[in-house]
Design an enzyme around this catalytic site. Structure first.
Site, PDB file in Angstrom:
ATOM      1  CB  CYS A   1      -0.941  -0.009   1.188  1.00  0.00           C
ATOM      2  SG  CYS A   1      -1.848   1.551   1.409  1.00  0.00           S
TER       3      CYS A   1
ATOM      4  CG  HIS B   1     -27.749  24.906  -1.730  1.00  0.00           C
ATOM      5  ND1 HIS B   1     -28.106  24.407  -2.775  1.00  0.00           N
ATOM      6  CD2 HIS B   1     -27.779  26.105  -2.081  1.00  0.00           C
ATOM      7  CE1 HIS B   1     -28.350  24.937  -3.976  1.00  0.00           C
ATOM      8  NE2 HIS B   1     -28.153  26.158  -3.466  1.00  0.00           N
TER       9      HIS B   1
END
Length: 485
Positions: A43, A463
């Protein structure tokens, strides 16, 4: 050098191995970690970290093209300085490597350099030893053979290697595996990628961003075949839009290495035989567990037909031999062979060896991410898997372009939620689009805590964000959607 009898011997220093060692040491256990290469494993040194560093560079290249073609920003890309790119990548890897070594030293873990094999249910023979000595001490070479006995248990964490295809011998230049693809010389003008799983898709995406002509061949009927079918469909569309030649349901017949590249014959899904030529062939057909030379027989262990070491007790990840545990890529499914799953397995095993109660790994709640462009991220059951388990489900899907931030990004994509019918438990969440790797954590908690759509619907999503699409899907499933049809 004498290695005193430790409480725990960990064989393998990848994510599962060093994770186990760190947690066990934090719990007061004396730990010896045996690693024949570098701690951090595949990894850190050949997989997750270097590949994501390069994929970030690919995002920057793509951003220049988007700025010019979509936003009117008169940006140009002169060239990619491959040497500079590699230097940055290697610096990131090196700093992470030093960080892992420092954590192990600070925790008091003795890192022993060498190859280890089991000689019994509690004994390990280590050859060619290089011992880190006391925490913070300079490492001293101490070659030889040392027999070590573990008081509490042994943890097998030897990881995996790329699977190869018959007749294809990697040379690190024309034919490469996922382990050495990023270390091959220079940037090829064309690449043939064999394997349409997460690794193959990521490498196909990277090379396309760097200007290569890319052909992606997958034997299954669709790419990323373990993902939801809608994820595969949207991802295929996104890759093709970028100019990647995606050929699903196709198989390699043979390949010939030439002076200037590779010539391969591929049988398509329709049975046609086609010739594909490329400067480089990248084999990404999966990974196989590494057990060669581990001495499993001497400890009374065997592998299954695929080479995995199967736990007798999945709740403790303990083998049929008491005291020998397994983590990481040596485990068969449902363990997904992902680094973050290895960390969870490491915590479980270390706490078990310390005599503490520890919850089993909930593999259904382990997220899966493909860092291509577009990205995919998912957690839980696909729609097909839910039906196969006899669950009556309700599914809701929303395109990311249905929210303003999705229009800004302009890459398409979608959110799909699979839930039990009648407002029941959320079984799976599946995302395709820009930056969805950073959006999956919320869905992991939703699936992991057995939430229902109404539980999620009462929470407000900011938002304008891409995550609004996730919120809107749950609002709709809860019967409160603002844009439900």
């Amino acid at each position: 050098m004498t290695i005193n009898t430790p409480d725990v011997i960990v064989i393998g220093g990848g994510t599962g191995g060093y994770g186990t060692a760190l947690r066990a040491a934090a719990l007061g256990l004396d730990v010896v970690l045996v690693e024949r290469d570098k701690v951090g494993g595949t990894c850190l040194h050949r997989g997750c970290i270097p590949s994501k560093a390069m994929l970030h560079a690919a995002e920057l290249v793509d951003g220049i093209a988007e700025a010019r073609e979509r936003w009117g920003v008169k940006a140009t890309l002169d060239s990619v300085d491959w040497a500079a790119l590699v230097a940055t990548r290697d610096d990131i890897v090196a700093r992470n490597h030093k960080g892992v070594e420092a954590h192990l030293a600070h925790a008091g873990v003795r890192v022993v350099r060498g190859s280890a094999r089991l000689t019994g249910p509690r004994t390990v023979r280590v050859e060619g030893v290089h011992d880190g000595g006391a925490p913070g001490a300079q490492q001293q070479s101490a070659p030889g053979v040392h027999d070590v006995t573990a008081r509490r248990g042994i943890v097998l964490a030897t990881g995996s290697r790329p699977r190869l295809l018959p007749g294809l011998v990697p040379d690190g230049r024309r034919v490469v595996t996922s382990d050495d693809a990023l270390f091959a010389p220079g940037l090829p003008a064309s690449v043939l990628v064999l394997g349409g799983g997460a690794i193959g898709v990521e490498y196909a995406s990277f090379h396309r961003s760097m200007g290569a002509q890319v052909t992606l061949v997958e034997a299954a009927e669709r790419i990323v075949p373990l993902e939801d079918a809608d994820v595969s469909r949207h991802l295929t569309r996104g890759l093709k839009k970028r100019g990647i030649d995606v050929r699903a349901g196709a198989r390699l017949l043979d390949a010939e290495v030439l002076d200037n590249g590779v010539r391969a014959r591929v049988r398509t899904a329709r049975g046609e035989v086609q010739t594909v030529e490329a400067e480089r062939l990248l084999v990404a057909v999966g990974r196989a567990p590494v057990t060669e030379g581990l001495g499993l027989d001497a400890a009374g262990l065997t592998t299954d037909e695929r080479g995995f070491v199967v736990p007798a007790d999945w709740n403790r990840l303990e083998t049929a031999v008491p005291g020998i545990h397994v983590v990481g890529d040596l485990l068969p499914p449902p363990s997904p062979g992902l680094a973050h799953a290895s960390f969870a397995e490491a915590l479980l095993v270390a706490e078990t060896l310390a005599g503490l109660p520890s919850a089993p790994v909930d593999y259904a709640a382990v997220p899966r991410v493909t860092y291509s462009s577009p990205q995919t991220a998912s957690v839980g059951l696909t729609e097909t898997e839910a039906h196969a388990r006899g669950r009556e489900v309700e599914v809701n899907t929303m395109p990311l372009t249905a929210v303003a931030k999705g229009m800004v990004h302009g890459q398409g994509g979608m959110v799909k939620v699979v839930a039990e019918a009648g407002g029941g438990q959320v079984l799976g969440v599946h995302l395709v689009g820009p930056n969805v790797s950073e959006m999956i954590a919320e869905s992991q908690l939703i699936v992991g805590w057995d939430a229902e759509p109404s539980d999620v619907a009462r929470h407000v999503h900011a938002h304008p964000t891409l995550s609004e699409a996730v919120g809107e899907v749950f609002l709709t499933l809860a019967g409160r959607g603002l844009h439900q049809q």
